[in-house]
Design a protein around this motif. Structure first.
Motif, short mmCIF file in Angstrom:
data_model
loop_
_atom_site.label_atom_id
_atom_site.label_comp_id
_atom_site.label_asym_id
_atom_site.label_seq_id
_atom_site.Cartn_x
_atom_site.Cartn_y
_atom_site.Cartn_z
N GLN A 80 0.83 -1.21 0.00
CA GLN A 80 0.00 0.00 0.00
C GLN A 80 0.86 1.26 0.00
O GLN A 80 0.57 2.22 -0.72
CB GLN A 80 -0.93 -0.01 1.21
CG GLN A 80 -2.06 -1.02 1.10
CD GLN A 80 -2.81 -1.22 2.40
OE1 GLN A 80 -2.26 -1.03 3.49
NE2 GLN A 80 -4.06 -1.62 2.29
N VAL A 81 1.92 1.26 0.80
CA VAL A 81 2.82 2.41 0.83
C VAL A 81 3.40 2.68 -0.55
O VAL A 81 3.41 3.83 -1.02
CB VAL A 81 3.95 2.19 1.86
CG1 VAL A 81 5.01 3.29 1.73
CG2 VAL A 81 3.38 2.15 3.27
N HIS A 82 3.85 1.63 -1.20
CA HIS A 82 4.45 1.80 -2.52
C HIS A 82 3.42 2.28 -3.54
O HIS A 82 3.66 3.23 -4.30
CB HIS A 82 5.07 0.48 -2.98
CG HIS A 82 5.58 0.51 -4.39
ND1 HIS A 82 6.74 1.17 -4.75
CD2 HIS A 82 5.06 -0.01 -5.54
CE1 HIS A 82 6.93 1.05 -6.05
NE2 HIS A 82 5.92 0.33 -6.56
N THR A 83 2.24 1.64 -3.55
CA THR A 83 1.22 1.98 -4.54
C THR A 83 0.69 3.39 -4.32
O THR A 83 0.58 4.19 -5.26
CB THR A 83 0.05 0.97 -4.46
OG1 THR A 83 0.56 -0.35 -4.69
CG2 THR A 83 -1.00 1.30 -5.51
N TRP A 84 0.34 3.71 -3.08
CA TRP A 84 -0.27 5.01 -2.78
C TRP A 84 0.71 6.17 -2.92
O TRP A 84 0.30 7.30 -3.15
CB TRP A 84 -0.87 4.99 -1.38
CG TRP A 84 -2.04 4.05 -1.25
CD1 TRP A 84 -2.75 3.47 -2.27
CD2 TRP A 84 -2.63 3.57 -0.04
NE1 TRP A 84 -3.75 2.67 -1.77
CE2 TRP A 84 -3.70 2.71 -0.40
CE3 TRP A 84 -2.39 3.78 1.31
CZ2 TRP A 84 -4.51 2.07 0.54
CZ3 TRP A 84 -3.18 3.15 2.26
CH2 TRP A 84 -4.23 2.31 1.88
N SER A 85 2.01 5.87 -2.78
CA SER A 85 3.00 6.95 -2.89
C SER A 85 3.06 7.50 -4.31
O SER A 85 3.35 8.69 -4.52
CB SER A 85 4.38 6.44 -2.49
OG SER A 85 4.41 6.10 -1.12
N GLN B 82 -5.38 5.73 -6.79
CA GLN B 82 -5.61 4.48 -6.07
C GLN B 82 -5.77 4.73 -4.58
O GLN B 82 -6.57 4.08 -3.91
CB GLN B 82 -4.44 3.52 -6.30
CG GLN B 82 -4.71 2.10 -5.86
CD GLN B 82 -5.87 1.48 -6.61
OE1 GLN B 82 -5.93 1.54 -7.84
NE2 GLN B 82 -6.81 0.88 -5.88
N PHE B 83 -5.03 5.69 -4.06
CA PHE B 83 -5.14 6.05 -2.65
C PHE B 83 -6.56 6.53 -2.34
O PHE B 83 -7.18 6.09 -1.37
CB PHE B 83 -4.12 7.15 -2.32
CG PHE B 83 -4.17 7.63 -0.89
CD1 PHE B 83 -3.95 6.75 0.16
CD2 PHE B 83 -4.43 8.96 -0.60
CE1 PHE B 83 -4.00 7.19 1.47
CE2 PHE B 83 -4.47 9.41 0.71
CZ PHE B 83 -4.24 8.52 1.75
N ILE B 84 -7.09 7.41 -3.19
CA ILE B 84 -8.44 7.92 -2.99
C ILE B 84 -9.47 6.81 -3.14
O ILE B 84 -10.39 6.68 -2.33
CB ILE B 84 -8.74 9.05 -4.00
CG1 ILE B 84 -7.87 10.27 -3.68
CG2 ILE B 84 -10.21 9.44 -3.98
CD1 ILE B 84 -7.92 11.34 -4.74
N ALA B 85 -9.30 5.99 -4.17
CA ALA B 85 -10.25 4.91 -4.40
C ALA B 85 -10.29 3.93 -3.24
O ALA B 85 -11.36 3.54 -2.77
CB ALA B 85 -9.90 4.18 -5.70
N ASP B 86 -9.11 3.55 -2.73
CA ASP B 86 -9.06 2.60 -1.63
C ASP B 86 -9.61 3.19 -0.34
O ASP B 86 -10.24 2.50 0.47
CB ASP B 86 -7.61 2.13 -1.40
CG ASP B 86 -7.11 1.25 -2.52
OD1 ASP B 86 -7.95 0.78 -3.32
OD2 ASP B 86 -5.90 1.04 -2.62
N GLU B 87 -9.39 4.48 -0.13
CA GLU B 87 -9.87 5.14 1.09
C GLU B 87 -11.37 5.39 1.05
O GLU B 87 -12.08 5.17 2.03
CB GLU B 87 -9.13 6.47 1.29
CG GLU B 87 -7.69 6.31 1.69
CD GLU B 87 -7.52 6.20 3.20
OE1 GLU B 87 -7.87 7.14 3.91
OE2 GLU B 87 -7.04 5.15 3.65
N GLU B 88 -11.86 5.88 -0.08
CA GLU B 88 -13.25 6.32 -0.15
C GLU B 88 -14.21 5.19 -0.51
O GLU B 88 -15.37 5.22 -0.09
CB GLU B 88 -13.40 7.47 -1.15
CG GLU B 88 -12.67 8.73 -0.73
CD GLU B 88 -12.95 9.90 -1.65
OE1 GLU B 88 -13.56 9.68 -2.71
OE2 GLU B 88 -12.56 11.03 -1.30
#
Length: 969
Positions: A313-318, A323-329
């Protein structure tokens, strides 16, 4: 056997499965002739079973699929030897290939079980499955895992059957509980192994089986469940260390995204998610939850540790903000989300005790993260971020406990302590923790001090303008969209120009996933900027318009963009330059619709309607000059229902705001009026699909309200067209047309009887006349009509019809209440042979019942927000004579209660169904419905007490109570 032979056999088995689907059973929807003969079926079945012990697993799988497809049709009636054959294979420990083939076949077969098969299968099969699962020295983990998957499928089906066949399923479940629970305990009691997906897979099947037992048979397994608790806890705790190494730290293989030969996922994440699902079921179970509540603090403590961001997740969201927004929301399926769901269940099921455990665990992990930080542990921030993530995700539950006066440690102190401590770090140092602080500040803004809020508001505005990692900008946007509306003007104004510039840059760079968030932030900034936003209208508006144009076919993004443009429009001094900017663009689009891209015409109509809303007269005139003729042509000529809908709404806005001037602005008022009537004719055409006519009701109401004298001469034609349209309309469209009829009733006052005569004189297909048809539909749908304005108009119109005392009210009969058949559960066969039957009531009786229901519904809305005892509940009428009793027990508070009823009714309805154009323009919207109904019943009783007494004999007790309260105000 060479590779070609293997390929040939595999392909033959696959083709046979497809052949069976098409030619095996004549009464199947997928059947194609010719049908397989009985002799051929017998040969195929025998030959297939002989190949189940093939040494090549791909062949076994393909043959198993073919066997399972035939078994769906033939087993057990026409293939009695199938189960004995498979059991012989399973029990033959000297032929493990046969065990594998039979197991693969049973896995496929169990996936399609029904309530006819399970009672036969379970007693015969489960002893053999238990032998396999309990014999790791003989059978490999793969076969034992498949045996457990069969158990899971059977228990799932028994669970579905238990609602109807409780005794029968219970007799099957009880004998198996102890041996299976003991076996589950032995598997779970061993610590979870690192980098061993076979170990994770067999545990996952155990967890799935246990979950079915917990969800469907907890009353039967309570005494046996204690055997599971210790081993389950051992699996939970030991899996954390494995998860930390493999997923969080990334130093071991988590097998993420990998599957076994049968397509089953074998990642560590999927195992942990299944573990959370079982724990959630246990916590939420009234019987079993009591057995774990004593250890709730430890459960919460370890669960929060699982919420740490993984290395993946750290690597992808960085690198990927989208993807960060999609996974969070979107609450993407993950350990973090599953863990939060478990914590929510802890708070819901264990109440204050659960919430206190969450707060205490937050404190423990904060202290632990401080120790790790001081020791130089580079990953200290992960558990701090996970703690904030857990607390903010559960903020609503935590607030409820704080407000209830719990003796928990102060949530405010804990949150401020964490946030204040971490405010000293920089956005580049620990970007994910910094981003989480922003979102946590928003979640806890009601308990955080104003100084801390102002600090992070300023930090968020600054972060937007800086070159920081994407997660930080995401967190800053989320904070700004929530904090700006409440921010002090002196804090916002100095940063405003820089903020607008940065947000404009973000919009130009944003992808579809991030646009919603940036537009939401821009909207908050425009509103917070107030008059100052006018200084940058020329910069913001073109960018927003470009976003809107590029994404006009995306309903979410285009609506977001329109909301920003509307906010700009509402700023003093902005509407004229904004309209001047938009009209040269939308004019050619609407005038040449056939040349435009998909969605652009319908979107442009929405844009014009937004500009018209609450616009001053000169702006309405300017828009009229450019767009009015094009809008009318679109309704008449377009075949696109979305364009017709949006054009109808736009035309309604023109009439609502321009009123009589709409006729004058054109070169020929008479011609304009004829065109407006042509629009009504098109929208009321029975051949037009209901979706195209969806907003005709609102359009006609605008004509009636604002062009009454011009419409009066066309009432008969309008009524006839309305009736024809209603008879081919969807339910939603019929409801809106009924509101038009109701408004026409009001227009006919004081000659309501003449309007009834008009309806009687107009024929209606399948009914005596239009009055009989309209009232049959009206009385059926009145309870389904939504919107404060619509309910007021239709309800008061029903009262006016009754007040007319027209003879047809007694002659006309409409549908009353449903006659209960007493036949038990209604199957489709019963429904066909014995359709619903209804009591038929005189129209005046049905109207009184509906008006009484109206009072009752308003009262229920009051009760929903008021836990105190109500005078309403004290009404206990013993008979119709009580309606006219001299009792004054209800007294004055009842009338005051009606005032409260009216207030709650308006707020409740208008929050959900707001029609500004109608509610603002129509004086009927000022009706206090509760008082109106009370006055009606009082007047009705005084003018015709005998009739009301007669009608009330046919009403329910609740309806009688409503009328009694009205008469005793």
């Amino acid at each position: 056997m060479n590779l070609d032979d293997l390929t040939f056999l595999y392909l033959a088995a696959v083709l046979l499965k497809q052949f069976v689907k098409k030619h095996w059973q004549e009464d199947e929807d997928s059947f194609e002739p010719p049908v397989v003969s009985s002799d051929e079926k017998e040969i195929i079945r025998k030959m297939l079973l002989l190949t189940l012990d093939d040494s090549h697993r791909k062949i076994c799988t393909a043959v198993g699929m073919a066997v399972a497809s035939i078994a769906l049709y033939d087993w057990p009636e026409s293939w009695a030897d199938l189960l004995p054959f498979l059991l012989n294979l399973i029990n033959n420990q000297t032929n493990l290939n046969g065990v594998h083939g039979a197991m693969r076949c049973l896995v496929l077969l169990s996936a399609d079980l029904d309530d006819r098969m399970v009672p036969t299968l379970v007693p015969a099969l489960f002893p053999s499955l238990l032998t396999i699962v309990s014999s790791p020295q003989i059978y490999d983990t793969y076969i034992r895992t498949k045996a457990l998957s069969i158990v899971y499928s059977c228990i799932s089906m028994l669970g579905m059957m238990s609602g109807v066949y409780k005794t029968e399923t219970g007799s099957l479940i009880v004998p198996m509980l102890k041996p299976w629970m003991d076996q589950f305990a032995s598997i779970l009691g061993i610590p979870v192994q690192s980098e061993n997906p076979d170990d994770w897979s067999i545990r996952m099947e155990v967890l799935k089986c246990l979950n079915q037992f917990v969800q469907n048979f907890s009353s039967l397994m309570k005494s046996e469940f204690e055997v599971i608790l210790g081993p389950l806890w051992n699996t939970f705790v030991s899996s954390l260390r494995v998860y930390e190494k493999a997923s969080i730290e990334g130093t071991e293989d988590s097998y993420d995204g990998r599957y076994d030969s049968d397509g089953a996922e074998k990642s560590l994440d999927s195992f942990v998610i299944q573990l959370f699902e079982l724990l959630l079921s246990i916590v939420g179970n009234l019987r079993l939850g009591k057995m774990v509540v004593a250890n709730v603090k430890e459960l919460v403590y370890y669960t929060i540790a699982f919420l740490q961001m993984t290395e993946h997740q750290v690597h992808t969201w960085s690198v990927d903000a989208n993807q960060f927004i999609a996974d969070e929301e979107d609450n993407t399926y993950s350990c973090r989300i599953s863990g939060v769901l478990l914590l929510e269940e802890v708070a819901n099921s264990f109440g204050d005790e659960g919430v206190l455990a969450i707060i205490d665990a937050g404190k423990q992990w904060f202290t632990e993260s401080q120790i790790r930080k001081a020791a130089g542990n580079a990953s200290w921030w992960r558990i701090r971020e996970a703690t904030l993530f857990a607390l903010s995700s559960l903020s609503e539950h935590l607030f409820e406990t704080e407000e209830s006066g719990s003796e928990a440690s102060s949530l405010k102190h804990l949150v401020e302590q964490i946030i204040t401590e971490d405010s000293l770090i920089g956005p580049l140092e620990y970007p994910f923790l910094y981003a989480r602080i922003f979102t946590s500040v928003v979640k806890f803004s009601s308990v955080i001090s104003s100084d801390v809020l102002e600090h992070f508001l300023h930090a968020a505005m600054k972060a937007i303008t800086m070159d920081v990692p994407p997660p930080v900008k995401v967190g800053a946007c989320r904070a700004l969209s929530q904090l700006l509306p409440e921010a002090k003007n002196e804090i916002v104004q100095p940063q405003l120009l820089g903020l607008f510039s940065a947000l404009t840059d973000l919009l130009n760079q944003a992808s579809e996933e991030t646009l919603h968030m940036v537009l939401e932030t821009m909207l908050a900034a425009v509103k917070a900027g107030r008059e100052s936003s006018s200084l940058v209208e020329h910069i913001i508006s073109p960018v927003i318009l470009n976003v809107w144009a590029l994404h006009v076919s995306d309903p979410f993004i285009s609506i977001d963009a329109l909301e920003v443009l509307e906010a700009i429009k509402c700023i003093p001094g902005c509407i004229h330059p904004l309209v001047s900017r938009i009209l040269p663009y939308v004019g050619p689009i609407l005038n040449k619709p056939q040349e435009q891209a998909d969605g652009l015409v319908a979107g442009s109509l929405d844009l014009v309607t937004m500009l018209l809303k609450n616009a001053p007269g000169d702006v309405v005139k300017a828009i009229y000059d450019v767009c009015f003729d094009a809008v009318i042509r679109l309704i008449v000529q377009s075949d696109d229902h979305s364009e017709i809908q949006n054009a109808t709404e736009c035309l309604s806005a023109f009439i609502s705001l321009g009123r009589q001037e709409v006729l004058v602005w054109g070169s020929d008022p008479g011609s304009t009026m004829r065109r407006l009537l042509d629009i009504a004719s098109r929208l009321l055409d029975p051949n037009l699909e209901s979706s195209g006519s969806l907003f005709v009701g609102s359009y006609l109401l605008q004509l009636i309200l604002h062009l009454p004298s011009q419409m009066a001469v066309h009432i008969r034609d309008l009524v006839a067209a309305l009736v024809r349209r209603m008879q081919s309309a969807s339910e939603a469209l019929r409801s809106s047309l009924l509101v038009v009829f109701a408004r026409l009733v009001h227009m006919s006052v004081p000659n309501v009887g003449q309007f009834i005569d008009l309806l009687i004189s107009i024929p209606a297909e399948g009914h005596d006349n239009s009055f009989a048809y309209v009232m049959s539909e009206w009385t059926k749908q009145q309870g389904e009509i939504q919107g404060a304005y619509q309910i007021k108009v239709t309800t008061s119109a029903l009262a006016l019809l009754l007040t007319s005392r027209h003879n047809e009210l007694a002659k006309t009969h409409v549908q009353g209440h449903l006659i209960k058949s007493g036949m038990g559960i209604t199957t489709r066969l019963k429904a066909k042979s014995a359709p619903d039957q209804w009591v038929m009531l005189p129209l005046h009786t049905k109207i009184v019942a509906l008006l009484a229901d109206g009072l009752t519904e308003i009262q229920e809305q009051v009760l929903a927000g008021d836990d105190e005892d109500s005078d309403w509940e004290e009404i206990q009428a013993d008979g119709i004579e009580n309606i006219y009793s001299e009792s004054t027990a209800l007294g004055k508070p009842t009338y005051e209660h009606l005032e409260a009823m009216a207030k709650v009714f308006n707020e409740d309805q208008e929050d959900q169904y707001e029609d500004d154009l109608l509610s603002i323009a129509d004086p009927l919207n000022q009706i206090n419905l509760s008082n109106y109904l009370v006055d009606f019943f009082v007047n009705f009783s005084q003018s015709d007490r005998q009739l009301l007494e007669h009608i009330c004999k046919s009403l329910t007790q609740t309806q009688q109570n409503a009328i009694q309260m009205a008469l005793q105000r």
